[in-house]
Structure formats: C-alpha cells, structure tokens
Motif scaffolding. Structure first.
Motif, PDB file in Angstrom:
ATOM      1  N   VAL A  54       5.189 -38.793 -18.173  1.00  0.00           N
ATOM      2  CA  VAL A  54       6.042 -36.966 -18.484  1.00  0.00           C
ATOM      3  C   VAL A  54       5.241 -36.407 -19.254  1.00  0.00           C
ATOM      4  CG1 VAL A  54       7.406 -35.257 -18.964  1.00  0.00           C
ATOM      5  CG2 VAL A  54       8.464 -37.746 -18.096  1.00  0.00           C
ATOM      6  N   GLY A  55       4.259 -37.107 -20.352  1.00  0.00           N
ATOM      7  CA  GLY A  55       2.969 -35.954 -20.718  1.00  0.00           C
ATOM      8  C   GLY A  55       1.560 -35.933 -19.439  1.00  0.00           C
ATOM      9  N   ALA A  56       1.768 -37.389 -18.837  1.00  0.00           N
ATOM     10  CA  ALA A  56       0.354 -37.059 -17.801  1.00  0.00           C
ATOM     11  C   ALA A  56       0.847 -35.860 -17.233  1.00  0.00           C
ATOM     12  CB  ALA A  56       0.198 -38.138 -17.648  1.00  0.00           C
ATOM     13  N   CYS A  57       1.979 -36.006 -16.525  1.00  0.00           N
ATOM     14  CA  CYS A  57       2.401 -35.403 -15.088  1.00  0.00           C
ATOM     15  C   CYS A  57       2.421 -33.959 -15.379  1.00  0.00           C
ATOM     16  CB  CYS A  57       3.989 -36.197 -14.859  1.00  0.00           C
ATOM     17  SG  CYS A  57       4.874 -35.076 -13.551  1.00  0.00           S
ATOM     18  N   ALA A  58       3.005 -34.075 -17.212  1.00  0.00           N
ATOM     19  CA  ALA A  58       3.386 -31.899 -17.465  1.00  0.00           C
ATOM     20  C   ALA A  58       1.358 -31.549 -17.920  1.00  0.00           C
ATOM     21  CB  ALA A  58       3.610 -32.100 -18.867  1.00  0.00           C
ATOM     22  N   ILE A  59      -0.035 -32.648 -17.244  1.00  0.00           N
ATOM     23  CA  ILE A  59      -0.588 -32.015 -17.223  1.00  0.00           C
ATOM     24  C   ILE A  59      -1.537 -31.438 -16.453  1.00  0.00           C
ATOM     25  CG2 ILE A  59      -2.986 -32.577 -17.474  1.00  0.00           C
ATOM     26  CD1 ILE A  59      -2.216 -32.583 -20.321  1.00  0.00           C
ATOM     27  N   GLY A  60      -0.523 -32.130 -15.752  1.00  0.00           N
ATOM     28  CA  GLY A  60      -0.826 -31.556 -13.385  1.00  0.00           C
ATOM     29  C   GLY A  60      -0.420 -29.905 -13.397  1.00  0.00           C
ATOM     30  N   ILE A  61       0.820 -30.438 -13.824  1.00  0.00           N
ATOM     31  CA  ILE A  61       1.915 -29.059 -13.466  1.00  0.00           C
ATOM     32  C   ILE A  61       1.260 -27.681 -14.082  1.00  0.00           C
ATOM     33  CG2 ILE A  61       4.068 -28.432 -14.059  1.00  0.00           C
ATOM     34  CD1 ILE A  61       5.088 -31.357 -13.303  1.00  0.00           C
ATOM     35  N   ILE A  62       1.077 -28.043 -15.438  1.00  0.00           N
ATOM     36  CA  ILE A  62       0.249 -26.747 -16.083  1.00  0.00           C
ATOM     37  C   ILE A  62      -0.782 -26.702 -15.578  1.00  0.00           C
ATOM     38  CG2 ILE A  62      -0.671 -26.302 -18.195  1.00  0.00           C
ATOM     39  CD1 ILE A  62       1.347 -28.065 -20.106  1.00  0.00           C
ATOM     40  N   SER A  63      -1.715 -27.333 -14.978  1.00  0.00           N
ATOM     41  CA  SER A  63      -3.266 -26.946 -15.042  1.00  0.00           C
ATOM     42  C   SER A  63      -2.703 -25.960 -13.767  1.00  0.00           C
ATOM     43  CB  SER A  63      -3.790 -28.562 -13.881  1.00  0.00           C
ATOM     44  OG  SER A  63      -4.081 -29.013 -15.341  1.00  0.00           O
ATOM     45  N   ILE A  64      -2.379 -26.342 -12.357  1.00  0.00           N
ATOM     46  CA  ILE A  64      -1.602 -26.424 -11.304  1.00  0.00           C
ATOM     47  C   ILE A  64      -1.386 -24.485 -11.867  1.00  0.00           C
ATOM     48  CG2 ILE A  64      -0.264 -25.518  -9.550  1.00  0.00           C
ATOM     49  CD1 ILE A  64      -2.156 -27.350  -9.377  1.00  0.00           C
ATOM     50  N   SER A  65      -0.535 -24.184 -12.663  1.00  0.00           N
ATOM     51  CA  SER A  65      -0.064 -23.000 -12.633  1.00  0.00           C
ATOM     52  C   SER A  65      -0.869 -22.174 -14.215  1.00  0.00           C
ATOM     53  CB  SER A  65       1.353 -23.412 -14.312  1.00  0.00           C
ATOM     54  OG  SER A  65       2.175 -23.936 -13.597  1.00  0.00           O
ATOM     55  N   ALA A  66      -2.088 -23.249 -14.633  1.00  0.00           N
ATOM     56  CA  ALA A  66      -2.709 -21.611 -15.178  1.00  0.00           C
ATOM     57  C   ALA A  66      -3.634 -21.482 -14.024  1.00  0.00           C
ATOM     58  CB  ALA A  66      -4.376 -23.106 -16.290  1.00  0.00           C
ATOM     59  N   TYR A  67      -4.122 -22.723 -12.772  1.00  0.00           N
ATOM     60  CA  TYR A  67      -5.361 -21.762 -12.283  1.00  0.00           C
ATOM     61  C   TYR A  67      -5.013 -21.149 -10.945  1.00  0.00           C
ATOM     62  CZ  TYR A  67      -6.981 -22.228  -7.342  1.00  0.00           C
ATOM     63  OH  TYR A  67      -7.577 -22.061  -5.507  1.00  0.00           O
ATOM     64  N   LYS A  68      -3.542 -21.396 -11.296  1.00  0.00           N
ATOM     65  CA  LYS A  68      -2.773 -19.839  -9.915  1.00  0.00           C
ATOM     66  C   LYS A  68      -2.745 -18.463 -10.558  1.00  0.00           C
ATOM     67  CE  LYS A  68       0.248 -22.459  -7.083  1.00  0.00           C
ATOM     68  NZ  LYS A  68       2.065 -22.888  -6.630  1.00  0.00           N
ATOM     69  N   LEU A  69      -2.048 -18.072 -12.354  1.00  0.00           N
ATOM     70  CA  LEU A  69      -2.750 -17.243 -13.320  1.00  0.00           C
ATOM     71  C   LEU A  69      -3.786 -17.383 -13.220  1.00  0.00           C
ATOM     72  CD1 LEU A  69      -0.044 -18.269 -15.759  1.00  0.00           C
ATOM     73  CD2 LEU A  69       0.008 -15.980 -14.255  1.00  0.00           C
ATOM     74  N   THR A  70      -4.886 -18.100 -12.684  1.00  0.00           N
ATOM     75  CA  THR A  70      -6.580 -17.318 -13.067  1.00  0.00           C
ATOM     76  C   THR A  70      -6.988 -16.571 -12.018  1.00  0.00           C
ATOM     77  OG1 THR A  70      -6.455 -18.956 -14.637  1.00  0.00           O
ATOM     78  CG2 THR A  70      -8.574 -17.530 -13.514  1.00  0.00           C
ATOM     79  N   VAL A  71      -6.524 -17.135 -10.549  1.00  0.00           N
ATOM     80  CA  VAL A  71      -6.992 -16.554  -9.286  1.00  0.00           C
ATOM     81  C   VAL A  71      -6.194 -15.466  -9.375  1.00  0.00           C
ATOM     82  CG1 VAL A  71      -6.584 -17.063  -7.034  1.00  0.00           C
ATOM     83  CG2 VAL A  71      -7.098 -18.854  -8.324  1.00  0.00           C
ATOM     84  N   LYS A  72      -5.056 -14.760  -9.493  1.00  0.00           N
ATOM     85  CA  LYS A  72      -4.021 -14.381  -9.777  1.00  0.00           C
ATOM     86  C   LYS A  72      -3.926 -12.707 -10.374  1.00  0.00           C
ATOM     87  CE  LYS A  72      -1.219 -11.749  -6.891  1.00  0.00           C
ATOM     88  NZ  LYS A  72      -0.698 -12.074  -5.628  1.00  0.00           N
ATOM     89  N   ASN A  73      -4.664 -13.156 -11.269  1.00  0.00           N
ATOM     90  CA  ASN A  73      -4.760 -11.908 -12.448  1.00  0.00           C
ATOM     91  C   ASN A  73      -6.108 -12.232 -13.024  1.00  0.00           C
ATOM     92  OD1 ASN A  73      -1.849 -11.093 -13.710  1.00  0.00           O
ATOM     93  ND2 ASN A  73      -1.926 -13.813 -13.491  1.00  0.00           N
ATOM     94  N   VAL A  74      -7.493 -13.301 -12.914  1.00  0.00           N
ATOM     95  CA  VAL A  74      -8.634 -12.634 -12.801  1.00  0.00           C
ATOM     96  C   VAL A  74      -9.298 -11.870 -11.872  1.00  0.00           C
ATOM     97  CG1 VAL A  74     -11.046 -13.227 -14.153  1.00  0.00           C
ATOM     98  CG2 VAL A  74      -8.233 -13.891 -15.347  1.00  0.00           C
ATOM     99  N   GLY A  75      -9.143 -13.563 -10.546  1.00  0.00           N
ATOM    100  CA  GLY A  75      -9.994 -12.970  -9.390  1.00  0.00           C
ATOM    101  C   GLY A  75     -11.386 -13.137 -10.007  1.00  0.00           C
ATOM    102  N   LYS A  76     -12.220 -12.069  -9.078  1.00  0.00           N
ATOM    103  CA  LYS A  76     -13.746 -11.821  -8.918  1.00  0.00           C
ATOM    104  C   LYS A  76     -14.556 -10.970 -10.369  1.00  0.00           C
ATOM    105  CE  LYS A  76     -14.137 -13.637  -4.360  1.00  0.00           C
ATOM    106  NZ  LYS A  76     -14.548 -12.970  -2.995  1.00  0.00           N
ATOM    107  N   ASP A  77     -13.311 -10.643 -10.531  1.00  0.00           N
ATOM    108  CA  ASP A  77     -13.975  -9.464 -12.488  1.00  0.00           C
ATOM    109  C   ASP A  77     -14.725 -10.480 -12.731  1.00  0.00           C
ATOM    110  OD1 ASP A  77     -13.683  -7.854 -14.763  1.00  0.00           O
ATOM    111  OD2 ASP A  77     -12.136  -7.079 -13.588  1.00  0.00           O
ATOM    112  N   LYS A  78     -16.339  -9.343 -13.438  1.00  0.00           N
ATOM    113  CA  LYS A  78     -16.458 -10.675 -14.083  1.00  0.00           C
ATOM    114  C   LYS A  78     -16.023 -10.334 -15.909  1.00  0.00           C
ATOM    115  CE  LYS A  78     -20.659 -10.385 -11.138  1.00  0.00           C
ATOM    116  NZ  LYS A  78     -22.425 -10.320 -10.436  1.00  0.00           N
TER     117      LYS A  78
END
Length: 400
Positions: free
Chosen positions: A134-158
């Motif tokens: 479960v610990g390893a699986c959670a890292i995969g889940i968290i990584s996808i969540s972090a990726y989506k949040l980054t793309v949506k809220n940070v975008g291309k803003d330097k």
C-alpha cells in the motif's frame, strides 16, 4: 456585529438555492471519501479537486484555491481543513460542522477497531506486509495528484514555477512544511502583481473495538484523559502542515516525553494511519486508544481536530468576502504555488520511506501508469490490489 441587509440576505439565499448540490449530498461524498480515500493529505485534496471541481462542478476554482490556501496557512491537517472550508462555502457553520464530522468519522471508527484488535492480539505483524504494497501504491497515487494540481494551478507561469520549485526543495530538505514560506510566497506575488498604492515605486521590483466495555465511563483515568487532551490540543493548534509534519512532533511527545508508547508501537500507529483511508492525523485516535482505551481515542481525536475546525471557520468569512480582491487573488496564487511545491516535496520524502527496493519502485511507477491510462479506475481498487500484492510478496522479499 453588523447584520446583513435584506438585499444581502436575498442574494445569499439565491446563491444557496442555486447550489448544484445539497448539504447532505456533500456530506455523503465526504463520508465516502473518509471511508475510501487512501494516499494521505496530498491524495485527498487531489480527490476533492477532481471530484468536486472538475467532474461535478460543485465548487469553482476560486472556492477550491481559497480553501487550499487557508488550509495551508492554518495549523492542523490539510485535507480535513479543506473539507471543512468547502462545507462552509454554502452552508456556513452547520455545513462546516457536518462535513468535518463526515470526513473524519469513518477513519476514526477504523482506527478504534484496529486499536482494539491490536491490544487483543498483541500487535499487527501482518501490517508490515500490507503496508509494503500500500505504501508504494500510495506514492503512485500521490504523484498523479501532485501532477494534476501543478498543471492546473501553476501552468506556464514562471513566477509560480519558481515558488513551487523553492517550496518543493525546502520541504524535501527540512522534511516539514514551513509556514513562513507560504506566507512569504503569497506576499511576494501580491506585491509584484497587485501592489498597494504605497508600494508601487521602483524600489518594489528589487524585492524578492470488540467489547462494549470499551465504551464504559466507569474506571476512567480522568487525569490521564486530561493530559491526553492538553497534549493533542497543543499538537492540533501549533503544528503547521499535514500528517508529514505532525508525525515527528507526535513521536517526541508520546514516545520521548510521556513514554506512552514504545518505538515499535508508534511505528505501528503511523502504519495504521497510512493503510486506513482519511486524514493521516487520525493516528492520534489510535494512539489515544492504546494509551487510555476508547475514551482516550475520543479525547485525542477531538483535541486534535477541534483547533483546526475553529481556525478554519473563524477566518473563512473573510476569505469569502474579500476573495475577489486583486491583492488577495495574487496572495492566494502565491500560497497555492508554495503549497503545491510542498506537496511535491512531500512526495519525495514519503517516497524515500515507502520505496525500499526494486519491487516497491515498480509498484509505485505501475500505479501511476495505470491511473494515467485508466482515468476512471477507482483508487480503492488499486489500493486493495496493492494490499494483496504486499501480503503475497513481502514474505518472499524478507526470505531473500
């Protein structure tokens, strides 16, 4: 206290009538998320964004970003505070109260049951095998969540990317979330993008449970319960950041200072929090149960979550009232970028602890790949498969 005018009350009533959800619908969602939401605070805030903003359109981007920023600025568990804020958006104090209870209750019931089993059977050795997967699986889940949040809220803003990178680095190096970094990031973006009149000069640009007996009130150690309440209230009031930040604080208190638990028992308590859904901070309920039974769990959980509830609902009206002001929008953008950076840093920190060999690395990468490929696949299914995999593989890994 200034009473709202008739027009303001009418506008609020129209807004509530126009809500695309009822309070009970939101409560049922939070109850479900508290029952199946694995992956810790990072994953939980990601689920809320995906389900409530993207899929159901129950909340706007502004609502979500305001709630996330407030949750980062206030001490206490990140995901629980965001849930409380979302409950407050349309339904004020009753909504915040009901949503907070709905979100926390499932995981509290689970840790109490696990605490009863732990005391009855003398430990949870099988948990090591489950957590291996479960610990390893959670890292995969968290990584996808972090990726989506980054793309949506940070975008291309330097500028926001720079803040995000600094926050991620600081979180990784210090293994904690720094309040000054969130506030400083918000102030920086505010001064650069929506500066007040006094700061528009050229100088600004240079600033950078198995038996009923568990519930009995007789025979309680009231002094011990008071001690538990004081300690966990302090933890909930003064520890900033998510479960990642509160764990070392709890260790210093319950193991080193009070000697309520041994090192092994504390590690088991953290493992219980990680393999159960809901907020990681619910480990306080498990610790409270081991220290003083069912009522110890109740006191520890209430003492931990009550401060974060108050520190969310009290400033929430001001976030809503002034949330559209350019200065606050810029401030929230900066805080959000820092928060996402902290989330990315937390992924790296947790990954160091959860990915211990090639097998767990493959499980983490595989989880992320599966979730990217099959976007509608429920996370509980992935976690369940990971738990079974851990039970099957861990004995083989240990025997090598």
């Amino acid at each position: 206290m200034t009473l709202p005018t008739h027009s303001e009350s009418s506008s609020q009533q129209l807004a509530e009538n126009a809500a695309p959800y009822t309070l009970w619908q939101l409560a049922l969602y939070m109850l479900g998320l508290g029952a199946w939401g694995f992956g810790g605070p990072v994953a939980l805030v990601g689920y809320m964004y995906r389900d409530l903003v993207e899929r159901r359109n129950w909340f706007t981007e502004a609502d979500y970003k305001e709630g996330l920023a407030l949750a980062q600025l206030m001490p206490g568990p990140l995901a629980a505070q965001l849930a409380i804020y979302l409950g407050f958006v349309r339904y004020r104090l009753p909504g915040a109260t009901l949503i907070g209870l709905a979100f926390v209750l499932p995981s509290f019931v689970m840790v109490v049951a696990l605490g009863a089993a732990y005391k009855a059977f003398g430990g949870l050795a099988w948990m090591q095998a489950v957590f291996y997967g479960v610990g390893a699986c959670a890292i995969g889940i968290i990584s996808i969540s972090a990726y989506k949040l980054t793309v949506k809220n940070v975008g291309k803003d330097k500028l926001l990317w720079g803040i995000c990178a600094v926050s991620a680095t600081v979180t990784f190096v210090t293994q904690s979330e720094e309040l000054w970094l969130f506030i400083g990031s918000g102030v920086l973006v505010w001064l650069l993008r929506a500066p007040p009149k006094w700061a528009t000069g050229g100088k600004l640009r240079s600033v950078a449970a198995p038996v009923v007996g568990f519930f009995a009130l007789n025979g309680l150690d009231w002094e011990r319960l008071a001690q538990i309440g004081r300690y966990f209230a302090y933890a909930g009031t003064f520890v900033f950041g998510s479960g990642l930040a509160i764990v070392p604080f709890l260790y210093s208190g319950v193991v080193k200072e009070y000697a309520w638990l041994t090192d092994l028992q504390f590690v088991d308590a953290v493992a219980v929090a990680m393999i159960t859904p809901g907020p990681v901070v619910i480990t306080t309920g498990f610790i409270g149960f081991l220290v003083s039974g069912f009522w110890g769990a109740v006191v520890a959980a209430i003492a931990t979550f009550l401060p974060c509830f108050l520190l969310t609902v009290i400033p929430a009206p001001y976030f809503k009232k002034y949330g559209k002001a350019p200065a606050l929008v810029a401030f929230v953008d900066g805080v959000t970028a820092a928060a996402i950076g902290a989330i990315i840093g937390a992924v790296a920190v947790i990954g160091q602890r959860s990915i211990s060999d090639g097998v767990t690395a493959c499980m983490a990468v595989g989880t992320a790949a599966v979730l990217l490929r099959f976007k509608k696949l429920p996370e509980p299914v992935v976690v369940f498969v990971a738990a079974l995999s851990g039970l099957a593989i861990y004995p083989w890994v240990q025997a090598r």
